[in-house]
Design a protein around this motif. Structure first.
Motif, short mmCIF file in Angstrom:
data_model
loop_
_atom_site.label_atom_id
_atom_site.label_comp_id
_atom_site.label_asym_id
_atom_site.label_seq_id
_atom_site.Cartn_x
_atom_site.Cartn_y
_atom_site.Cartn_z
N SER A 115 16.21 -13.41 49.12
CA SER A 115 14.91 -13.10 48.51
C SER A 115 13.80 -13.57 49.43
N GLY A 146 26.47 -11.96 55.80
CA GLY A 146 26.58 -12.72 54.55
C GLY A 146 27.64 -12.14 53.64
N ALA A 203 24.37 -8.36 57.36
CA ALA A 203 25.81 -8.05 57.40
C ALA A 203 26.68 -9.27 57.64
N1 LIG Z 1 26.44 -13.22 46.43
C1 LIG Z 1 26.31 -12.50 45.32
O1 LIG Z 1 27.20 -12.49 44.43
C2 LIG Z 1 25.07 -11.68 45.09
C3 LIG Z 1 24.01 -11.67 45.96
N2 LIG Z 1 22.89 -10.93 45.69
C4 LIG Z 1 21.76 -10.93 46.60
O2 LIG Z 1 22.14 -10.30 47.82
C5 LIG Z 1 21.45 -10.89 48.90
C6 LIG Z 1 22.47 -11.39 49.92
O3 LIG Z 1 23.23 -12.42 49.30
P1 LIG Z 1 24.51 -13.08 49.96
O4 LIG Z 1 25.17 -12.11 50.87
O5 LIG Z 1 25.28 -13.68 48.87
O6 LIG Z 1 23.84 -14.24 50.82
P2 LIG Z 1 24.36 -14.88 52.19
O7 LIG Z 1 23.61 -16.15 52.32
O8 LIG Z 1 25.83 -14.93 52.21
O9 LIG Z 1 23.85 -13.85 53.29
C7 LIG Z 1 22.50 -13.64 53.55
C8 LIG Z 1 22.34 -12.75 54.75
O10 LIG Z 1 20.96 -12.61 55.06
C9 LIG Z 1 20.76 -12.81 56.46
N3 LIG Z 1 19.46 -13.43 56.70
C10 LIG Z 1 19.10 -14.73 56.49
N4 LIG Z 1 17.83 -14.93 56.84
C11 LIG Z 1 17.37 -13.73 57.29
C12 LIG Z 1 16.12 -13.31 57.80
N5 LIG Z 1 15.09 -14.14 57.94
N6 LIG Z 1 15.99 -12.01 58.17
C13 LIG Z 1 17.02 -11.15 58.04
N7 LIG Z 1 18.23 -11.50 57.57
C14 LIG Z 1 18.40 -12.79 57.19
C15 LIG Z 1 21.90 -13.71 56.86
O11 LIG Z 1 22.37 -13.47 58.16
P3 LIG Z 1 21.73 -13.86 59.52
O12 LIG Z 1 21.26 -15.28 59.37
O13 LIG Z 1 22.84 -13.67 60.47
O14 LIG Z 1 20.62 -12.89 59.67
C16 LIG Z 1 23.04 -13.25 55.98
O15 LIG Z 1 23.69 -12.16 56.58
C17 LIG Z 1 20.59 -11.99 48.32
O16 LIG Z 1 19.29 -11.53 48.08
C18 LIG Z 1 21.30 -12.30 47.02
O17 LIG Z 1 20.45 -12.89 46.09
C19 LIG Z 1 22.80 -10.13 44.59
C20 LIG Z 1 23.84 -10.07 43.71
C21 LIG Z 1 25.03 -10.88 43.85
#
Ligand SMILES: NC(=O)C1=CN([C@@H]2O[C@H](COP(=O)(O)OP(=O)(O)OC[C@H]3O[C@@H](n4cnc5c(N)ncnc54)[C@H](OP(=O)(O)O)[C@@H]3O)[C@@H](O)[C@H]2O)C=CC1
Ligand SMILES: CC(=O)N[C@@H](CCC(=O)OP(=O)(O)O)C(=O)O
Length: 345
Positions: free
Chosen positions: A77, A10, A8
């Motif tokens: 991913s 991201g 949440a």
């Molecule tokens: N941005 C886009 O336009 C699009 C994104 N996607 C996919 O959606 C997903 C999220 O992308 P996006 O929001 O852009 O990426 P961000 O980098 O903005 O956010 C990623 C999120 O994942 C969390 N995260 C990171 N490491 C871990 C971990 N080890 N365990 C649990 N949570 C983790 C982070 O928060 P925290 O470190 O606080 O846990 C953060 O909230 C990705 O798989 C991306 O490929 C798909 C379509 C479009």
């Protein structure tokens, strides 16, 4: 229905929060992060003040699974590979926004994502949620794999002519451009302001992880499928994807005939708007909305069809389509919570 969002903090996560906070049928009950605990999401994202009062909470898959009807995974991913199986199999339905469950051939995942895949049987059961083309399976999905942003734009644009065998499958070129929010919130030299602003770059040439995803869906639609040429470019804007597709027609058609096919194909789809001839869409015309706008034109000199498809990568390309799919999984109106109009200019 109680909804939870993991990831949440991201960009995909906060877009889910924005849309779910205004959803008549889902109640956003908890938001999760792996790096922050008991911190209001508004600390990093003040635009959510008085919209989302929830704090970020530590990820506990067992508790999340028990307290949620639907869990949205918006994590990088490789992480959904571990989390999705822990969340599935009980009462809660899972909607994964990452690429981890999209590729049915696990060797493809290894090759293109350079990571270990999830269990093959688990991936086989996950429904690929290109909503407009897989509604019946989406409705019964327990685990939903949301398409990538580029594949959403490209496949919605290509579907009518691919399914009707109207283009040469061996000569499809997809030329795509994305705003920087497509790369998530993390910084890298590619999205650094000084390098991205006033600039325009191609990246991941011939090695983009969305290539096998697009080819997989094309193969499901058409037995003559062949490798595609797909290139991605970074636009110096926050949101938006434009995918321009080029392919030779298998027999002569006019723009009007192709346009009529697209209008007929998408006449019942609330989020696909087919543009009148010569009215090519710009990314701003769908910004903030769940629309995919498509325009077609036949180059009579080369007999090549040009298809232009635009989406907002964070809405139709991520959180919006995820909610559109969840609406179907819970038998809600497909457009519930997604009726916001584009912001223009
Ligand atoms: N941005 C886009 O336009 C699009 C994104 N996607 C996919 O959606 C997903 C999220 O992308 P996006 O929001 O852009 O990426 P961000 O980098 O903005 O956010 C990623 C999120 O994942 C969390 N995260 C990171 N490491 C871990 C971990 N080890 N365990 C649990 N949570 C983790 C982070 O928060 P925290 O470190 O606080 O846990 C953060 O909230 C990705 O798989 C991306 O490929 C798909 C379509 C479009
Ligand atoms: C601008 C930008 O960098 N975009 C990303 C989109 C990543 C994404 O959405 O990744 P998955 O769909 O594979 O999870 C990229 O091109 O890799």
């Amino acid at each position: 229905m109680k909804a939870s969002v993991i990831g949440a903090s991201g960009y995909g996560g906060i877009e889910l929060i924005r849309l779910l906070s205004n959803h008549p049928d889902f109640e956003l009950q908890a938001i999760y992060s792996s790096s922050k605990e008991n911190v209001p999401v508004t600390e990093d994202y003040p635009h959510l003040a008085e919209i989302c009062p929830l704090p970020l909470t530590k990820i506990d898959p067992v508790a999340i699974k028990e307290t949620s009807d639907v869990v949205f995974l918006a994590v990088p991913s490789g992480i959904a590979t571990e989390l999705a199986p822990q969340l599935a199999g009980g009462h809660a339905k899972v909607v994964d926004l990452s690429g981890d469950l999209r590729l049915k051939e696990t060797d493809d995942y290894k090759k293109w994502y350079k990571k270990e895949p999830a269990d093959r049987a688990f991936i086989a059961d996950a429904v690929y949620g290109l909503t407009e083309w897989n509604r019946e399976n989406v409705k019964t999905a327990k685990v939903l794999s949301n398409p990538g942003c580029f594949p959403t734009a490209a496949l919605l644009g290509l579907a009518p002519v691919v399914k009707n065998n109207l283009i040469d499958m061996k000569n499809i070129v997809i030329d795509a451009k994305s705003g920087v929010s497509g790369a998530g919130r993390g910084l890298s030299p590619l999205v650094h302001f000084a390098e991205m602003n006033d600039n325009f770059r191609i990246y991941k040439v011939n090695e983009h992880q969305h290539i096998p995803e697009i080819e997989q869906q094309l193969a499901w639609w058409n037995k003559d499928t062949a490798p595609i040429t797909f290139s991605t470019h970074l636009l110096p804007v926050s949101r938006g994807i434009m995918a321009t597709m080029y392919a030779p027609l298998t027999s002569a058609m006019t723009t009007e005939e192709v346009y009529a096919l697209y209008v007929e194909t998408y006449k019942n789809d609330p989020f696909v708007r087919v543009r009148p001839s010569k009215q090519f869409p710009g990314i701003k015309e769908v910004a903030g909305s769940n629309f995919c706008d498509i325009s077609v034109d036949v180059d009579t000199r080369t007999n090549r069809l040009v298809i232009v498809s635009v989406i907002d990568n964070l809405v139709k390309g991520a959180a919006g389509q995820a909610i559109q799919n969840a609406n179907l999984m819970f038998n809600f109106d497909e457009a519930s919570g997604l009726k916001g109009f584009p912001m223009y200019p």
